[in-house]
Enzyme design. Structure first.
Site, PDB file in Angstrom:
ATOM      1  N   ARG A 189       0.862  -1.177   0.000  1.00  0.00           N
ATOM      2  CA  ARG A 189       0.000   0.000   0.000  1.00  0.00           C
ATOM      3  C   ARG A 189       0.902   1.232   0.000  1.00  0.00           C
ATOM      4  NH1 ARG A 189      -2.111  -3.441   4.145  1.00  0.00           N
ATOM      5  NH2 ARG A 189      -4.217  -4.215   3.679  1.00  0.00           N
ATOM      6  N   LYS A 227      -1.889  -2.180   8.110  1.00  0.00           N
ATOM      7  CA  LYS A 227      -3.008  -1.603   8.855  1.00  0.00           C
ATOM      8  C   LYS A 227      -3.047  -2.172  10.265  1.00  0.00           C
ATOM      9  CE  LYS A 227      -6.035  -0.580   4.941  1.00  0.00           C
ATOM     10  NZ  LYS A 227      -7.362  -0.824   4.321  1.00  0.00           N
ATOM     11  N   HIS A 277      -2.344   2.014  -6.290  1.00  0.00           N
ATOM     12  CA  HIS A 277      -3.201   0.874  -5.993  1.00  0.00           C
ATOM     13  C   HIS A 277      -3.358  -0.030  -7.217  1.00  0.00           C
ATOM     14  CE1 HIS A 277      -5.183   0.246  -2.112  1.00  0.00           C
ATOM     15  NE2 HIS A 277      -5.898  -0.661  -2.734  1.00  0.00           N
ATOM     16  N   ARG A 307      -0.658  -2.468  -6.965  1.00  0.00           N
ATOM     17  CA  ARG A 307      -0.940  -3.466  -5.936  1.00  0.00           C
ATOM     18  C   ARG A 307      -1.881  -4.535  -6.497  1.00  0.00           C
ATOM     19  NH1 ARG A 307      -1.285  -4.546  -0.352  1.00  0.00           N
ATOM     20  NH2 ARG A 307      -3.378  -4.940   0.464  1.00  0.00           N
ATOM     21  N   HIS A 345      -4.121  -9.037   4.033  1.00  0.00           N
ATOM     22  CA  HIS A 345      -5.563  -9.064   4.267  1.00  0.00           C
ATOM     23  C   HIS A 345      -5.870  -9.950   5.472  1.00  0.00           C
ATOM     24  CE1 HIS A 345      -6.539  -8.032  -0.208  1.00  0.00           C
ATOM     25  NE2 HIS A 345      -6.252  -6.974   0.515  1.00  0.00           N
ATOM     26  N   TYR A 389      -9.707 -10.931  -6.208  1.00  0.00           N
ATOM     27  CA  TYR A 389      -8.698 -11.110  -7.247  1.00  0.00           C
ATOM     28  C   TYR A 389      -8.967 -12.321  -8.125  1.00  0.00           C
ATOM     29  CZ  TYR A 389      -6.196  -7.488  -4.876  1.00  0.00           C
ATOM     30  OH  TYR A 389      -5.865  -6.299  -4.328  1.00  0.00           O
TER      31      TYR A 389
END
Length: 310
Positions: A158, A182, A253, A256, A279, A288
């Site tokens: 990210r 995150k 992004h 990514r 994730h 995806y």
């Protein structure tokens, strides 16, 4: 989260923010609290448009809105906050259409967070090569920009993870990055050979001349020696896209998503891609599985006992 940056007075005039605020207050009767929220959301949007080189409402496209939504997601905004921002944009472009400030409504097909199943455009392999090789080798920041592009594609970071990457987090011997994602969760991400070589050249030949003791131990620095901002990363990708002659919107992004898609196309396991992307829920990674249907058919034919056509 830090406060959102504010647009300058010129941008406020060009995008008619004060007449829009008057419209909301006097014609729509919105509360002061809602008005403040709309102002913040639109201010964030105008800063994003400045980075994209957009100077008036007529120039805004659905691509800009989509990439702005993904930037909000990358910035860590909750789905409720993103939906509120999208509501502000829809109301704003209704106003622009009514006032003759825009010719069409770019929010018409804008997806809410609940509907996110489709990804931004994914680059083809030849486009990735063109993008990464597009920076000017004669420019003093060439190896920094080349390293940024290589790492975004090689490791799927990210933007916030790239700008926060610490020097101590790079292991060149094992070609591994320790990434803080995150929620301050850490994960190990491989650094491919081309990316490793680009980062090594940047650290050896460019970064020492930039660091004036204000780099906070980060890998990527600005020309003034400060930690790299997200806006600067977006600008690097935008300039590379233009130099590569790619005639569509490309954001960090996008790289990514391209990273994840190319892994799956190469046969990577979905759970492995989940781990590489950071994730928490594999359901997030399952978006995806949009990879090319023709490729899926070929995999089925090659590996399933009854996959042969006929």
């Amino acid at each position: 989260m830090s406060a959102a940056p504010s647009p300058d007075d010129g941008a406020r005039r060009r995008f008619h923010l004060e007449p829009f605020a008057d419209h909301l207050a006097f014609e729509r009767g919105l509360s002061a609290r809602t008005l403040d929220a709309y102002r913040r959301d639109l201010g964030r949007f105008l800063v994003f448009l400045r980075d994209c080189g957009v100077s008036e409402p007529r120039e805004v496209t659905a691509h800009h809105l989509r990439d702005f939504t993904y930037r909000l997601k990358d910035d860590g905004l909750a789905p409720t906050s993103i939906r509120r921002a999208q509501s502000a944009l829809r109301t704003y472009f209704d106003f622009c259409l009514a006032e003759g400030l825009a010719d069409d409504d770019p929010t018409e097909h804008l997806e809410s967070p609940k509907m996110w199943r489709r990804l931004p455009d994914v680059l083809g392999r030849d486009e990735v090569v063109r993008l990464i090789e597009s920076p000017d080798p004669e420019h003093r920041m060439y190896w920094r920009d080349r390293a940024i592009l290589e790492v975004l594609y090689s490791s799927g970071l990210r933007v916030s993870e790239l700008t926060g990457l610490a020097l101590s987090a790079v292991d060149f011997d094992d070609e591994i990055l320790l990434v803080r994602g995150k929620g301050s969760k850490e994960r190990l991400v491989p650094l491919g050979g081309p990316a490793r070589r680009a980062v090594e050249r940047y650290l050896r030949e460019v970064r020492p001349g930039l660091d004036r003791g204000r780099g906070e131990g980060r890998v990527f620095l600005t020309a003034r020696g400060r930690p790299l901002s997200r806006q600067t990363v977006w600008n690097v990708v935008k300039a590379a896209t233009e130099a590569a002659g790619i005639q569509r919107a490309v954001s960090p992004h996008t790289l990514r998503h391209t990273f994840a898609t190319h892994l799956l196309e190469g046969g990577a396991d979905l759970a492995a891609v989940q781990e590489l992307l950071g994730h928490v829920d594999i359901a997030t990674t399952q978006i995806y599985t949009h990879v090319d249907r023709g490729w899926l058919r070929e995999v089925h034919r090659a590996h399933h006992p009854r996959g042969v056509r006929g």
